[in-house]
Write an enzyme that holds these catalytic residues in place. Structure first.
Site, PDB file in Angstrom:
ATOM      1  N   SER A 181       5.169  -0.270   5.284  1.00 13.09           N
ATOM      2  CA  SER A 181       4.174  -1.309   5.025  1.00 13.09           C
ATOM      3  C   SER A 181       3.316  -1.551   6.256  1.00 13.09           C
ATOM      4  CB  SER A 181       4.869  -2.613   4.626  1.00 13.09           C
ATOM      5  OG  SER A 181       5.511  -3.182   5.757  1.00 13.09           O
ATOM      6  N   SER A 182       2.233  -2.265   6.055  1.00 14.17           N
ATOM      7  CA  SER A 182       1.329  -2.559   7.171  1.00 14.17           C
ATOM      8  C   SER A 182       2.035  -3.333   8.275  1.00 14.17           C
ATOM      9  CB  SER A 182       0.106  -3.324   6.677  1.00 14.17           C
ATOM     10  OG  SER A 182       0.497  -4.520   6.039  1.00 14.17           O
TER      11      SER A 182
END
Length: 135
Positions: A64-65
């Site tokens: 994920s970011s």
């Protein structure tokens, strides 16, 4: 013996020289110990190796970011981030992270580079000229 020079495309600015570390797997920076720079991801091509102050050559990032950005940020805070990054498949989060943190990053590298370069080689990445020089 003349030095080999390869074209590349600037993503994040900078000029760095250092030792190459090649990953054949996408990297999740959150699974690199920020205190040592050592990859702790089980079964990863870099498992047990340190990215600290290396010119990291890798296909792309994963996760994920939050884990991408925070992982790279934590490495930087502990002075264990890569000196520079040569990425084959950049995506928005890793690009933004490299720009914010100030790590030189390039892509669109001459394919011959990947045929010649190996772990431990010394390179100079110059994003201003769009060149990687094998030293």
């Amino acid at each position: 013996m003349s030095k080999e020079v390869f074209s590349c495309h600037k993503i994040s600015e900078g000029v760095v020289e250092g030792e190459v570390l090649i990953s054949t797997d996408d990297i999740m920076f959150y699974l690199i110990d920020p205190k040592t720079g050592i990859c702790i991801e089980k079964g990863h091509s870099l498992e047990g190796k340190s990215v600290s102050k290396k010119i990291l050559v890798f296909p792309g990032s994963k996760g994920s970011s939050v884990v991408q950005a925070d992982g790279l940020y934590q490495l930087t805070l502990n002075d264990n981030a890569p000196k520079g990054m040569i990425i084959q498949n950049p995506e928005t989060v890793i690009v933004a992270s490299a720009i914010i943190i100030g790590t030189p990053m390039v892509d669109k590298v001459d394919p011959k580079f990947y045929e010649i370069v190996k772990d431990g080689d010394m390179v100079r990445v110059d994003t201003n000229t769009g060149e990687i020089t094998l030293l």
